[in-house]
Design an enzyme around this catalytic site. Structure first.
Site, PDB file in Angstrom:
ATOM      1  N   ASP A  51      -4.995  12.851  10.884  1.00 11.31           N
ATOM      2  CA  ASP A  51      -4.467  12.872  12.246  1.00 11.31           C
ATOM      3  C   ASP A  51      -5.077  14.094  12.936  1.00 11.31           C
ATOM      4  O   ASP A  51      -5.533  15.029  12.284  1.00 11.31           O
ATOM      5  CB  ASP A  51      -2.933  12.917  12.255  1.00 11.31           C
ATOM      6  CG  ASP A  51      -2.381  12.499  13.621  1.00 11.31           C
ATOM      7  OD1 ASP A  51      -3.172  12.401  14.592  1.00 11.31           O
ATOM      8  OD2 ASP A  51      -1.162  12.279  13.741  1.00 11.31           O
TER       9      ASP A  51
HETATM   10  C1  BGC Z   1      -1.277  11.506  17.171  1.00 11.17           C
HETATM   11  C2  BGC Z   1      -2.044  10.280  16.728  1.00 11.17           C
HETATM   12  C3  BGC Z   1      -3.180  10.024  17.683  1.00 11.17           C
HETATM   13  C4  BGC Z   1      -4.058  11.265  17.737  1.00 11.17           C
HETATM   14  C5  BGC Z   1      -5.246  11.137  18.666  1.00 11.17           C
HETATM   15  C6  BGC Z   1      -2.189  12.701  17.402  1.00 11.17           C
HETATM   16  O1  BGC Z   1      -1.510  13.759  17.995  1.00 11.17           O
HETATM   17  O2  BGC Z   1      -0.319  11.838  16.192  1.00 11.17           O
HETATM   18  O3  BGC Z   1      -1.187   9.164  16.687  1.00 11.17           O
HETATM   19  O4  BGC Z   1      -3.914   8.908  17.299  1.00 11.17           O
HETATM   20  O5  BGC Z   1      -3.288  12.363  18.185  1.00 11.17           O
HETATM   21  O6  BGC Z   1      -4.819  11.128  19.982  1.00 11.17           O
END
Ligand code: BGC
Length: 810
Positions: free
Chosen positions: A224
């Site tokens: 993530d």
């Molecule tokens: C979120 C993810 C997301 C990623 C990219 C993160 O903060 O937890 O779900 O895909 O950011 O935006």
């Protein structure tokens, strides 16, 4: 790929080159991949990417969010959404769609519940598998997330989910297992949190033993955004790609580890092979052309199938020509999606006021009624009461505002704002036909339910949701949505209530297996609306249950006057002694459309998930021999048919009643340390660092409230003040939420090389009150970072033959 890659090139391939792109090695024909959110619409940022959404994104169809689509109980429909997402992604040059999100709703308070499917792993897994099949049919990769046990937003990058192995497997991993086995996603996103002490992106138990070895996943695991902790540990454990870009810092760490013998070339090559394989596996050219109007129509269809009629005293459907007063801010400015990384810039947006035109209802007046951010306003309320007085019925649009449900911020209660509830009571005094149309992506308490004559729950219906709710009101469609989560009477009834959110370093899953309905049904706690519940304008009769070793069959008949679709659900429970179990667990479902008077035979087959439980003692899935209760019903509480079925399993019943009395009785709301330790099979980790302990690389910035350095304490309170201000304004600021909950290490992980881990260590030294030592280390770290990044960038641009290594071991 036959070209040899240098060690530097291999190391560099394992982290991103920008917020949304992986790295390229052009001389070896490896192109950069584009990754974009998200789960209910593509968020391809325009201009420079920033992950936190400062720059806007290209217009894309905003489908209903996952919480909404789950109410359709229709994986084929989810597959159509996936196809549309895949096609739109391809048209925007996106190779990997960062979704769907399928974390289990452990508590109704999780800030991201609106973008997750359900409290049940079977339903979540089946619907998510539909998304993945659809997305990948267009040549782009799906990325189910967040793997795993990511149940709270508080300290989301700095929290350790402490969960026993059986619960982990049966509740928090099973949805991912279904997706991997049934839809073969090409990528998966690891979660921010630790799972039982180890960060998800470097957790070999999750990524290697379970995901790859047991389930056969052969794709790429992406962290993530900012969730990678130790690049070397990730490469060893099966974490492939670190996103967004930590500059070349992580690559340098990988190179040093290989050179010093701490990381085997084999592990490095395996991860590099996963990146290269993904580059070869995606082919957005396979996608069909995007038709915005057709996608809007699909968004409408999905919203229609996902509407849940929760109450109807007989007022609905409203006949053509009914004089209605429309009340509520949400009728004019719809709440149709949640806040955070999933935020979509819709291609068009329907409002209820506009959609009224096509309903055949006669709108006599519109009144705003209340301020969506709360606060009483007598003038607005009085205007609404006047509007309601003369009408046959009132359509009252209530909901949660934009700040109530956001990534990065958990809810603190389950209530609607009091000004909305007060208005409902006043309207009820002048008009007994108040139909509430609700917009909210997660469960709420409804002590006001009796005040409305009908309640249509539209959840967060996407860009076409407004018309779908009105279709239910008029009977243009017969509602067939069923709740994918329980509505408890009050928050305190939720089994995780005392443990959620974990405020210290750990989040303890003490309620074990008893998430959602598994608890309410077993402990016999009355609920407002049970899991699987939803009303229809027709009635269905269930009969003739037959159970064989292959599954169940029964007859379903539409006994009413109108066509409609029912969602029969199969639940399994255990009779007699054995491991502790919920009284009923969902193991099958169907969506069956029937004309009035029509009947059909429904078959719900048993599968590998039906009778199994995870035997911790044996370290494997096992089926206890003995008798099981097979129930078929219209919700977990509305069981219509039951039978007992004898199963020849592969394990004798094991009963730990003496050791785990609360789990056997499902009285799990206040489990003692000793009993939770018995379930865990180990000692409970400390949830608070000792008093006065210095902050570390993995302490969240919010821990600076307790820092030794007064400037750091000031920074923490300033952040908090800014967050509170953004909430008061009704505009949740993801940047601030992110910063507040992120650990110091993310400074290096998120700044595209501007800061190295060495520099972050120096910053932490300053925060801990050793300013002189810290500032010195920061300065020398900055010089070293700049020098080494420059040298490595040169190495990558002009690879030297001696630096060449055999290509990945594919
Ligand atoms: C979120 C993810 C997301 C990623 C990219 C993160 O903060 O937890 O779900 O895909 O950011 O935006």
């Amino acid at each position: 790929m036959t070209m040899e890659l240098t060690l530097a090139e291999k190391a560099a391939l394992l982290s991103g080159q920008s917020v949304w792109e992986s790295r390229a090695v052009p001389r070896a024909g490896i192109r950069a991949l584009n990754l974009s959110d998200g789960p209910h619409g593509i968020r391809k940022q325009l201009g420079s990417g920033d992950h936190l959404g400062i720059n806007g994104s290209a217009p894309a169809t905003c489908f209903p969010t996952a919480a909404t689509v789950a109410n359709s109980w229709n994986p084929e429909l989810a597959e159509l959404v996936g196809e549309a997402l895949g096609a739109e992604a391809a048209a925007l040059d996106v190779d990997v769609v960062l979704g769907p999100g399928l974390n289990i709703k452990r508590s109704p308070l999780c800030g991201r519940n609106f973008e997750y499917f359900s409290e049940d792993p079977y339903l979540s897994g089946k619907v998510a598998a539909g998304y993945v099949r659809g997305i990948q049919s267009q040549g782009v990769a799906a990325c189910p997330k967040h793997f795993a046990a990511n149940s709270q937003e508080l300290r989301r990058l700095a929290s350790d989910s402490v969960v026993d192995e059986r619960t982990l497997r049966e509740i928090y991993l099973t949805a991912f297992e279904i997706v991997v086995r049934e839809a073969a996603p090409k990528t998966i996103m690891s979660a921010y949190n630790r799972v039982n002490g180890t960060y998800a992106h470097e957790n070999a138990h999750l990524l290697q033993e379970i995901l790859r070895d047991e389930w056969g996943f052969d794709g790429l695991v992406v962290s993530d955004w900012g969730g990678s902790n130790d690049a070397v540990a990730a490469a060893q454990a099966g974490g492939t790609l670190e996103m967004p870009s930590p500059g070349l810092d992580s690559a340098r760490q990988l190179i040093a580890a290989v050179e010093e013998g701490r990381l085997s070339e084999e592990d490095l090559d395996a991860r590099v092979a996963e990146v290269i394989a993904l580059v070869e596996r995606v082919d957005p050219a396979l996608a069909r052309k995007v038709d915005d109007a057709a996608h809007h129509a699909l968004a409408l269809r999905v919203a229609q199938e996902s509407q849940v009629l929760l109450r109807n005293t007989g007022v609905l459907p409203l006949a053509q020509g009914t004089k209605v007063a429309v009340v509520g801010d949400f009728a004019k400015t719809p709440r149709y999606q949640g806040a955070g990384s999933s935020l979509v810039n819709p291609t068009q947006l329907d409002t209820a006021l506009e959609a009224m035109a096509g309903t055949g209802l006669e709108m006599t007046a519109y009144a705003q009624g209340f301020h969506r951010l709360g606060g009483q306003d007598e003038a607005l309320a009085a205007e609404a009461v006047e509007a309601a007085r003369g009408a046959d019925a009132v359509l009252l649009y209530l909901g949660l505002d934009e700040t109530s449900e956001s990534e990065g911020n958990d809810r603190t209660h389950m209530r609607l704002p009091s000004n909305q509830i007060a208005l409902l009571a006043r309207l009820r005094e002048v008009n007994e036909n108040v139909v509430v149309i609700l917009s909210a992506g997660s469960a709420i308490e409804m002590p006001w339910l009796e005040d409305c004559a009908a309640l249509v729950h539209g959840y967060l219906g996407g860009q076409a949701g407004a018309a779908a709710a009105l279709d239910v009101v008029t009977g243009t469609i017969n509602p067939s949505g069923r709740l994918a989560e329980t509505y408890p009477v009050r928050l305190e009834d939720n089994p995780s209530h005392r443990y959620y959110p974990g405020r210290g370093e750990t989040a303890e899953y003490r309620e074990g297996l008893f998430a959602g309905y598994r608890y309410y049904a077993t402990a016999q706690v009355p609920v407002l609306f049970p899991f699987g519940f939803g009303l229809s304008y027709t009635s269905f009769e269930y009969s003739d249950l037959a159970v064989t070793d292959a599954g169940v069959t029964f007859t379903l008949e539409n006994t009413g006057d109108v066509a409609g679709a029912e969602v029969p659900q199969l639940y399994i429970g255990r009779e007699g002694a054995g491991v502790h179990r919920p009284v009923r667990e969902l193991k099958g479902f169907a969506k069956v459309a029937l004309e009035p008077g029509e009947k059909t035979t429904v078959t719900l087959p048993f599968d590998a998930y039906t009778f199994r439980h995870y035997s911790v003692a044996q370290g494997r899935w096992a089926v206890e021999s003995g008798e099981y209760t097979v129930s078929v019903g219209a919700s977990v509480e509305d069981v219509r048919l039951t039978a007992t079925h004898t199963v020849e399993g592969d394990a004798a019943p094991v009963d730990r009643r003496d050791e785990l009395p609360s789990y056997h009785a499902a009285t799990v709301t206040d489990v003692s340390d000793e009993e939770f330790e018995a379930l865990l099979g180990r000692e409970l980790p400390a949830s608070t660092p000792g008093a006065g302990a210095p902050l570390g690389l993995n302490s969240p910035l919010l821990a600076m409230h307790e820092a030794r350095n007064p400037a750091a304490r000031f920074a923490a309170s300033t952040l908090k003040r800014l967050i509170d201000r953004s909430q008061r304004k009704g505009k949740p600021d993801l940047n601030l939420y992110f910063l507040y909950n992120m650990p110091f290490r993310s400074i290096a992980k998120m700044t595209n090389g501007a800061a190295s881990m060495e520099m972050v260590e120096a910053i932490v030294t300053i925060v801990n009150g050793r300013s002189f030592a810290g500032i010195g280390a920061l300065a020398s770290g900055a010089v070293r970072n700049a020098r080494e990044s420059k040298a490595m960038a040169a190495d990558l641009t002009h690879p030297t033959p001696q630096a060449s290594q055999p290509a990945s071991n594919r």
